[in-house]
Design an enzyme around this catalytic site. Structure first.
Site, PDB file in Angstrom:
ATOM      1  N   ASP A   1     -14.555   3.974  -0.963  1.00 25.44           N
ATOM      2  CA  ASP A   1     -14.177   3.404  -2.268  1.00 25.44           C
ATOM      3  C   ASP A   1     -15.131   3.872  -3.363  1.00 25.44           C
ATOM      4  OD1 ASP A   1     -11.978   1.953  -1.459  1.00 25.44           O
ATOM      5  OD2 ASP A   1     -13.087   0.089  -1.147  1.00 25.44           O
TER       6      ASP A   1
ATOM      7  N   GLY B   1     -16.033  -8.674  -5.673  1.00 22.79           N
ATOM      8  CA  GLY B   1     -15.484  -8.686  -4.301  1.00 22.79           C
ATOM      9  C   GLY B   1     -15.773  -7.378  -3.577  1.00 22.79           C
TER      10      GLY B   1
ATOM     11  N   SER C   1       0.822  -1.215   0.000  1.00 19.95           N
ATOM     12  CA  SER C   1       0.000   0.000   0.000  1.00 19.95           C
ATOM     13  C   SER C   1       0.854   1.263   0.000  1.00 19.95           C
ATOM     14  CB  SER C   1      -0.923   0.014   1.223  1.00 19.95           C
ATOM     15  OG  SER C   1      -1.530   1.282   1.339  1.00 19.95           O
TER      16      SER C   1
ATOM     17  N   LYS D   1     -12.652  -6.017   4.498  1.00 25.20           N
ATOM     18  CA  LYS D   1     -13.668  -4.953   4.368  1.00 25.20           C
ATOM     19  C   LYS D   1     -15.049  -5.385   4.854  1.00 25.20           C
ATOM     20  CE  LYS D   1     -11.346  -2.451   0.726  1.00 25.20           C
ATOM     21  NZ  LYS D   1     -11.330  -1.910  -0.616  1.00 25.20           N
TER      22      LYS D   1
ATOM     23  N   THR E   1      -8.321  -2.755   4.048  1.00 21.65           N
ATOM     24  CA  THR E   1      -8.200  -3.288   2.693  1.00 21.65           C
ATOM     25  C   THR E   1      -8.367  -4.806   2.705  1.00 21.65           C
ATOM     26  OG1 THR E   1      -6.849  -3.227   0.705  1.00 21.65           O
ATOM     27  CG2 THR E   1      -5.640  -3.252   2.772  1.00 21.65           C
TER      28      THR E   1
ATOM     29  N   GLY F   1     -15.702  -8.527 -11.715  1.00 20.23           N
ATOM     30  CA  GLY F   1     -15.361  -8.851 -10.327  1.00 20.23           C
ATOM     31  C   GLY F   1     -16.553  -8.594  -9.416  1.00 20.23           C
TER      32      GLY F   1
ATOM     33  N   LEU G   1      -9.420  -0.524 -11.605  1.00 18.34           N
ATOM     34  CA  LEU G   1      -9.240  -0.123 -10.202  1.00 18.34           C
ATOM     35  C   LEU G   1      -7.863  -0.516  -9.657  1.00 18.34           C
ATOM     36  CD1 LEU G   1     -12.733  -0.882  -8.591  1.00 18.34           C
ATOM     37  CD2 LEU G   1     -12.041   0.969 -10.112  1.00 18.34           C
TER      38      LEU G   1
ATOM     39  N   THR H   1     -16.596 -16.364 -10.432  1.00 22.32           N
ATOM     40  CA  THR H   1     -17.602 -17.212  -9.782  1.00 22.32           C
ATOM     41  C   THR H   1     -18.960 -16.528 -10.011  1.00 22.32           C
ATOM     42  OG1 THR H   1     -15.925 -17.633  -8.104  1.00 22.32           O
ATOM     43  CG2 THR H   1     -18.181 -18.348  -7.585  1.00 22.32           C
ATOM     44  N   PRO H   2     -19.720 -16.977 -11.033  1.00 23.93           N
ATOM     45  CA  PRO H   2     -20.951 -16.245 -11.388  1.00 23.93           C
ATOM     46  C   PRO H   2     -21.949 -16.144 -10.241  1.00 23.93           C
ATOM     47  CG  PRO H   2     -20.338 -17.788 -13.124  1.00 23.93           C
ATOM     48  CD  PRO H   2     -19.425 -18.086 -11.973  1.00 23.93           C
TER      49      PRO H   2
HETATM   50  P1  NAP Z   1     -11.519  -9.159  -3.351  1.00 22.86           P
HETATM   51  O1  NAP Z   1     -12.602  -8.805  -2.397  1.00 22.86           O
HETATM   52  O2  NAP Z   1     -10.587 -10.259  -3.007  1.00 22.86           O
HETATM   53  O3  NAP Z   1     -12.261  -9.527  -4.738  1.00 22.86           O
HETATM   54  C1  NAP Z   1     -11.544  -9.951  -5.858  1.00 22.86           C
HETATM   55  C2  NAP Z   1     -12.492 -10.197  -7.044  1.00 22.86           C
HETATM   56  O4  NAP Z   1     -11.681 -10.504  -8.157  1.00 22.86           O
HETATM   57  C3  NAP Z   1     -13.441 -11.372  -6.852  1.00 22.86           C
HETATM   58  O5  NAP Z   1     -14.618 -11.107  -7.549  1.00 22.86           O
HETATM   59  C4  NAP Z   1     -12.679 -12.518  -7.487  1.00 22.86           C
HETATM   60  O6  NAP Z   1     -13.509 -13.504  -8.054  1.00 22.86           O
HETATM   61  C5  NAP Z   1     -11.967 -11.833  -8.609  1.00 22.86           C
HETATM   62  N1  NAP Z   1     -10.718 -12.518  -8.911  1.00 22.86           N
HETATM   63  C6  NAP Z   1      -9.675 -12.721  -8.084  1.00 22.86           C
HETATM   64  N2  NAP Z   1      -8.687 -13.383  -8.713  1.00 22.86           N
HETATM   65  C7  NAP Z   1      -9.152 -13.601  -9.980  1.00 22.86           C
HETATM   66  C8  NAP Z   1      -8.598 -14.245 -11.105  1.00 22.86           C
HETATM   67  N3  NAP Z   1      -7.388 -14.803 -11.075  1.00 22.86           N
HETATM   68  N4  NAP Z   1      -9.332 -14.307 -12.249  1.00 22.86           N
HETATM   69  C9  NAP Z   1     -10.563 -13.759 -12.298  1.00 22.86           C
HETATM   70  N5  NAP Z   1     -11.133 -13.139 -11.253  1.00 22.86           N
HETATM   71  C10 NAP Z   1     -10.435 -13.064 -10.111  1.00 22.86           C
HETATM   72  O7  NAP Z   1     -10.623  -7.903  -3.708  1.00 22.86           O
HETATM   73  P2  NAP Z   1     -11.050  -6.362  -3.711  1.00 22.86           P
HETATM   74  O8  NAP Z   1     -10.910  -5.781  -2.372  1.00 22.86           O
HETATM   75  O9  NAP Z   1     -12.364  -6.289  -4.404  1.00 22.86           O
HETATM   76  O10 NAP Z   1      -9.896  -5.727  -4.616  1.00 22.86           O
HETATM   77  C11 NAP Z   1      -9.849  -5.960  -5.993  1.00 22.86           C
HETATM   78  C12 NAP Z   1      -8.844  -5.053  -6.658  1.00 22.86           C
HETATM   79  O11 NAP Z   1      -9.242  -3.704  -6.540  1.00 22.86           O
HETATM   80  C13 NAP Z   1      -7.437  -5.148  -6.054  1.00 22.86           C
HETATM   81  O12 NAP Z   1      -6.503  -5.239  -7.083  1.00 22.86           O
HETATM   82  C14 NAP Z   1      -7.253  -3.859  -5.328  1.00 22.86           C
HETATM   83  O13 NAP Z   1      -5.904  -3.425  -5.325  1.00 22.86           O
HETATM   84  C15 NAP Z   1      -8.119  -2.917  -6.162  1.00 22.86           C
HETATM   85  N6  NAP Z   1      -8.528  -1.777  -5.361  1.00 22.86           N
HETATM   86  C16 NAP Z   1      -8.077  -0.553  -5.733  1.00 22.86           C
HETATM   87  C17 NAP Z   1      -8.393   0.569  -4.998  1.00 22.86           C
HETATM   88  C18 NAP Z   1      -7.901   1.898  -5.434  1.00 22.86           C
HETATM   89  O14 NAP Z   1      -7.913   2.839  -4.632  1.00 22.86           O
HETATM   90  N7  NAP Z   1      -7.501   2.052  -6.684  1.00 22.86           N
HETATM   91  C19 NAP Z   1      -9.202   0.448  -3.863  1.00 22.86           C
HETATM   92  C20 NAP Z   1      -9.675  -0.827  -3.514  1.00 22.86           C
HETATM   93  C21 NAP Z   1      -9.314  -1.927  -4.275  1.00 22.86           C
HETATM   94  P3  NAP Z   1     -14.101 -14.747  -7.226  1.00 22.86           P
HETATM   95  O15 NAP Z   1     -15.370 -14.233  -6.619  1.00 22.86           O
HETATM   96  O16 NAP Z   1     -14.313 -15.779  -8.231  1.00 22.86           O
HETATM   97  O17 NAP Z   1     -13.079 -15.119  -6.192  1.00 22.86           O
END
Ligand code: NAP
Length: 463
Positions: A306, A328, A220, A269, A265, A326, A410, A351-352
């Site tokens: 966010d 998540g 981070s 969350k 993070t 996505g 993102l 995961t649909p």
């Molecule tokens: P998270 O809760 O772990 O969710 C990840 C999502 O991505 C889930 O839907 C997951 O699908 C999918 N995924 C993970 N690995 C995958 C793969 N190999 N192929 C296809 N889909 C995949 O994570 P999050 O908190 O949402 O964060 C996601 C991203 O957003 C991160 O890279 C984070 O750095 C970024 N982010 C950026 C900011 C910013 O300020 N720019 C803020 C927050 C987050 P499944 O449901 O199938 O597991």
């Protein structure tokens, strides 16, 4: 000596406690409302009722900008905390002590010493309504809080003097909590500063901590940005990494070290929601994810910023057709932002079933990632982590990107991801994860400290 500033609702004892603290420290006591009255030749209620709140805040801003920068005890008007410009001036090289009290105490004190009403409501209802409206602002303003409900001004002043001498981290918590940070993942320079703050003899006992909580979170950039903002705005804080697989352990350490705020993070969350006292009903409850926790005056209150970071760069595209990749934690904020912008949104996920569950919450369509080929959206938002690591596959086939599309990734490390590169090649409008980072960090800083930092300033200070 630092400037000592008292904030709080009317009837919490700012003048009484402030006067005693001024006597004990030998510093002059300044009351901003009294200075406004002196300078304008009018009473505060007259300005409020005849010219309105904004006119009063203008006078208040002038007075606060002109206060001595050190060596004074300052008592402020009850609503000063709602004005980010005033908070910026008051916070500089100062310690802000928020005095608070229960509604019964405030009511009893205001009945004893009546003051002109602020609204047309009966007194008790007015107090209740104003406290709710200002709660977030008092929590942001406070470096330290003192509850004056069951205490005399002398005892409250003694508690302030003790706090100023010792700070708020109990001596017995310093060494045991230090071990928590020794994973080797905090850069050495930052670790030195943290160890100094946590030592038995800190350079300044009033330095407070904040940080990012996650696992992993050592990547981070938050600490670099926040520490640069502290230096810029003269805040006595240090922001660090709280990296641990167990959220309970992070919260235990955070509470022992009296942290002011945590940026939350992956993967905490959602998990954090039942572990905090209050969740902001506007967005965080609807999104079902918290990325900001403000610890203040005995309460841990969660927010989601966010969605603001996603909404702002897309604000000009209201009513578009969007695909969100996505489902998540970040996707929940993004889905809230896209539907808030009246976008016709389809959520696609590896995961649909998770896409379906999220789509049902936000009134969107859903599918698997492969369904992208059947949709021709105006806006594509990637909220999967694909692109963070070298060798990651693309979240969608680059051949499906069309120049009419706006592609928002993102992911912000690296700053330019393969998806952004491919979208630029296809002639799309692109928005990088840095834009979301800036938007959510700006809002987070406001919730933590009450200061509204201009976006350009954040951009300039970004590591
Ligand atoms: P998270 O809760 O772990 O969710 C990840 C999502 O991505 C889930 O839907 C997951 O699908 C999918 N995924 C993970 N690995 C995958 C793969 N190999 N192929 C296809 N889909 C995949 O994570 P999050 O908190 O949402 O964060 C996601 C991203 O957003 C991160 O890279 C984070 O750095 C970024 N982010 C950026 C900011 C910013 O300020 N720019 C803020 C927050 C987050 P499944 O449901 O199938 O597991």
């Amino acid at each position: 000596m630092k400037r000592i500033v008292f904030c709080g609702f009317r009837g919490t004892g700012k003048t009484g406690v402030g006067t005693i603290v001024a006597e004990r420290t030998g510093l002059p006591f300044l009351d901003t409302d009294a200075i406004i009255e002196q300078q304008t030749g009018r009473s505060v209620p007259d300005i409020f009722h005849e010219d309105g709140e904004e006119r009063f805040r203008e006078e208040e801003r002038k007075v606060i900008a002109g206060l001595p920068e050190s060596g004074a005890v300052v008592s402020t008007g009850g609503g000063v905390v709602t004005d980010p410009v005033n908070m910026m001036h008051l916070r500089k090289d100062s310690v802000i002590i928020v005095l608070h009290a229960g509604i019964d105490t405030i009511e009893a004190r205001l009945i004893q010493k009546p003051r002109p009403p602020l609204t047309n409501l009966p007194l008790r209802e007015e107090i209740a309504a104003m406290l709710v409206r200002r709660q977030q602002h008092y929590q942001a303003a406070a470096d330290f809080c003192i509850d004056t409900s069951e205490t005399t001004p002398e005892a409250a002043a003694a508690a302030v003097m003790d706090l100023l001498a010792r700070g708020s981290i109990p001596a017995k918590n310093r060494a045991p909590c230090t071990a928590f940070f020794k994973s080797g993942r905090i850069p050495p320079k930052c670790m030195d500063r943290l160890l100094a703050v946590l030592s038995d003899n800190p350079p300044d006992p009033l330095t407070r901590l904040a940080g990012v909580a996650g696992y992993p979170c050592a990547h981070s950039r938050g600490p670099f940005l926040f520490n640069a903002l502290f230096a810029r705005y003269g805040l006595d804080y240090h922001y660090t990494w709280f990296e641990d697989p167990e959220l309970d352990e992070i919260l235990r350490v955070a509470r022992h070290l009296d942290v002011k705020g945590l940026s939350v993070t992956i993967p905490f969350k959602q998990e954090i929601i039942p572990l905090i006292d209050e969740v902001d009903e506007h967005a965080a409850q609807q999104i079902g994810a918290v990325n900001t926790v403000v610890f203040s005056c005995g309460t841990a209150r969660g927010y989601n910023t966010d969605w603001i970071g996603v909404r702002k760069p897309l604000a000009g595209l209201k009513g578009s057709k969007a695909v969100l990749l996505g489902a998540g934690g970040a996707a929940a904020g993004a889905a809230f932002a896209l539907t808030d912008l009246d976008m016709d949104t389809t959520i696609l996920n590896r995961t649909p079933a998770k896409a379906k569950a999220m789509a049902e919450r936000f009134g969107c369509s859903w599918g698997g990632l492969e369904d992208f080929m059947n949709l021709e959206p105006d806006v594509v938002v990637n909220s999967t982590p694909l692109g963070m690591n070298r060798g990651d596959r693309m979240p969608v086939d680059a051949a499906l990107l069309k120049k009419e599309m706006t592609v928002f990734d993102l992911v912000y490390t690296p700053p330019v991801t393969p998806l952004i590169e491919a979208a630029r090649k296809a002639g799309c409008t692109t928005i990088t994860g840095t834009e979301m980072f800036i938007g959510q960090a700006k809002e987070q800083f406001y919730l933590f400290f009450g200061i509204d930092v201009p976006e350009e300033k954040i951009r300039e200070l970004l590591p």
